[in-house]
Structure formats: C-alpha cells, structure tokens
Motif scaffolding. Structure first.
Motif: not given
Length: 364
Positions: A112-122
């Motif tokens: 969340h801090v790095d503002m990664l896309p949802l797919r990458e975060s998942a």
C-alpha cells in the motif's frame, strides 16, 4: 560481554543457511519473513494502545471505563460504565474479524505504501484480487478517519479553487446491478461539462489541505456555502480565481478579505500545484471509479500529511497502527452496491431520451 539478542539471531541464521540446499533456504527464508511480518504487525498494532486517548466503548461510545482483567489471549479487558459490557482494543476493530494471517496484512501495508497495483499486491500477499480490493478499501476507510482537520483562523490565509475529474464507471459491467447509463468512451473522446465531478480544494498558510466532492459540473453556490462554513473563520483572508460563486459566498461567511485574481496573475499557484499533484496521484491508478473517488482522495491527503520524512517501513507500521485502532462501517456486500454519486443526472437523461424518441420516432 553482553550480546544483543538480534546479534545472536543474525549469527545463527548465518551459521545454518550455508548448510542448507537452495530449496531449503527458500522455504526457511519465506517462513522467517512471514514470522517477522507477523511480529512487526503485532508491535505496530499494539504500540500506544494502552494509552490511547481516543479509546471509548465500541458498543455505546462512552469514554468512561475501567480495567477488568485480561481475555484468553492475554489482552487487556475493559468494563464500560455506560452499558456494563466488556471490550478489548480489538473489539469491533478492522482486524478483529479477519481470517487472514497478520503477516499478510503487514505485507499488504507495505504494498500500500509503494502504491502497487492490486494484482501485484494480491500476488505478494497470497490472496485473490477481490480480497486485495477489499483490503485496500478497508485500510483507506481507516486512514480517512485519521486526517487532521482543516481550518483557517482569523487573519490566516488560504487559497481555494475547484479541481475536476471525469466521471468514471470503471468496474461497472452489464451484469452489475446499476448497469451503464451511457455508452463506453475512450480517453481521447471529449467529456461534457455536466459529466465532470467537481472537487472543491484548498490549502492554507500552514500547508494543510482539504478536499470536498461538491457536485457535478461547476461549483454550486449552495454547495460552496455548506462545505466552507466550518472551515473559514470570520476574518480569514482568502485568495481565489474570479469565479462568481466565491464573490457571493465568501462575504456571506464573514471573511476578512477576498482576493480574486486572474489566471495569468499566478496568485493561487499553491492550490494549482495541489491540483497537479492530485491529478498525478489519481492518474497512477489508470482511472478511478467515481463511486470510489472519495477513498482515493483520502489516500492522497494521507500521503500529503504523513509521508514527509518517513521511511517506507515507518509508513507501513503507521498504516497498521491507525487501522488497528479504526472501526469499519462498510462490509464487502456494501462495497459491491456502493451507489454512484449524483446519479440523478442520468435518470433525468434517460427520461428525456425516452420522451425525445417518442416525439421524433413515435417509439419508446
């Protein structure tokens, strides 16, 4: 000589890792990282919880309570003097009902801090896309409640202006409940002024900012008066452009001075810079649905307020700490059926189109 515990752990890790195979190293490091993430989560969530000045009974909201032993997990339990019910710091909190491991939440906070896309975060957290979406908005809901208030006192200065975002129905499909009220458009196509969402923004001399979704199209006088009434004290000095709505609303609110400047005079550069950063932030997500816009604007304000002079690890711990003390209101089902703001416009358009078709073609 006394040896620090962290030095002992480092030495043991360096001693045993070379004796492992590549597959064993990979499994061991993943397990160790999950353990570390879980412990970091618990430390961040519990930091300052005992002395939280905002603690109140989650059942009735009463701030009057006393300590009453500990629960089965060793957490401090409290007895409310108002409703006589017991609670802990985890009661009705965001993480109290989650089935996910604490390490997954800590990794998601880092994403969340790095503002990664949802797919990458998942993928990094080992959850599905739908769960990652829900985790993001749960955190945003908690972060929005921790924002400092905006206020311009007498003699203080601020700049006000509107920022416009194209109305977006991102994520809305024909199988959804509301459906699409218009035909899909490409980004290159123009947008009617009535299909833009107005966000009233401001920045004061201290650098504090505010945002308020004001409506569809241009800023309405009634909306401006309602949104600014509790933000501007009598005697404040306000700078704006030459929009007529400010000339009518600001004197009625009792401001000390209203400086209305032309665009080429660059008198409101600070709020214009704020708009530029806000659009850049929203643009990183390749379009934000209008019904989710308020959450993403809260995310932008959070980064504005808390990101200064903090590392990524400190920000992740801050998110967990704020979320651990925050309560949630929306469930997954409520997120799915979140209504679009100012949808009455499309209802009126549909009625007008049906009347026009009947008048011109004689059919519905």
């Amino acid at each position: 000589m006394e040896v620090a515990m962290e030095d002992v752990l480092t030495q043991l890790t360096r001693q045993f890792l070379p004796q492992m195979t590549a597959a064993e190293k990979s499994r061991a490091l993943r397990s160790l990282k999950a353990l570390i993430d879980a412990e970091l989560f618990e430390l961040a969530a519990s930091e300052g919880a005992e002395d939280d000045p905002d603690r109140a009974c989650p059942w009735c909201g009463s701030p009057h309570y006393v300590k009453r032993g500990r629960d089965g997990r060793g957490r401090q339990r409290f007895l409310c003097r108002g409703c006589a019910r017991t609670f802990t710091d985890a009661t009705m909190r965001i993480f109290s009902t989650t089935k996910l491991d604490r390490s997954a939440w800590m990794r998601f906070a880092e994403c969340h801090v790095d503002m990664l896309p949802l797919r990458e975060s998942a993928e990094k957290c080992g959850v599905c896309l739908k769960t990652a979406f829900f985790m993001r908005h749960r955190l945003l809901e908690a972060m929005a409640k921790r924002m400092p208030a905006f206020r311009v006192e007498a003699g203080g200065g601020a700049e006000l202006d509107e920022c416009f975002f194209r109305e977006s129905f991102k994520g809305n499909r024909s199988r959804s409940e509301s459906g699409m009220p218009r035909k899909p458009r490409t980004r290159s196509q123009g947008t009617d002024g009535h299909e833009k969402i107005c966000v009233l923004t401001g920045i004061n001399d201290a650098g504090d900012i505010f945002y308020e979704i004001a409506g569809r199209g241009g800023l309405d006088e009634a909306a401006a008066r309602e949104l600014l009434a509790d933000k501007l004290a009598v005697g404040a000095i306000i700078s704006t452009d030459r929009a007529h709505v400010y000339r009518r609303v600001l004197p009625a609110l009792g401001v000390g001075a209203h400086i209305a400047s032309k665009r080429e005079e660059h008198a409101i550069n600070r709020v214009n810079s704020l708009h530029s950063q806000m659009r850049h932030f929203i643009g990183r997500f390749r379009g934000v649905s209008t019904r989710r816009l308020e959450n993403y604007l809260a995310w932008f304000k959070w980064t504005w307020c808390f990101k200064v002079r903090r590392s990524a690890d400190e920000l992740a711990e801050l998110i967990v700490r704020q979320a651990a003390r925050g309560t949630y209101e929306k469930t997954w089902r409520q997120y799915k059926v979140t209504p679009y703001p100012f949808y009455e416009y499309w209802i009126k358009q549909a009625k007008w189109d049906s009347r026009a078709r009947r008048a011109i073609y004689g059919v519905a």
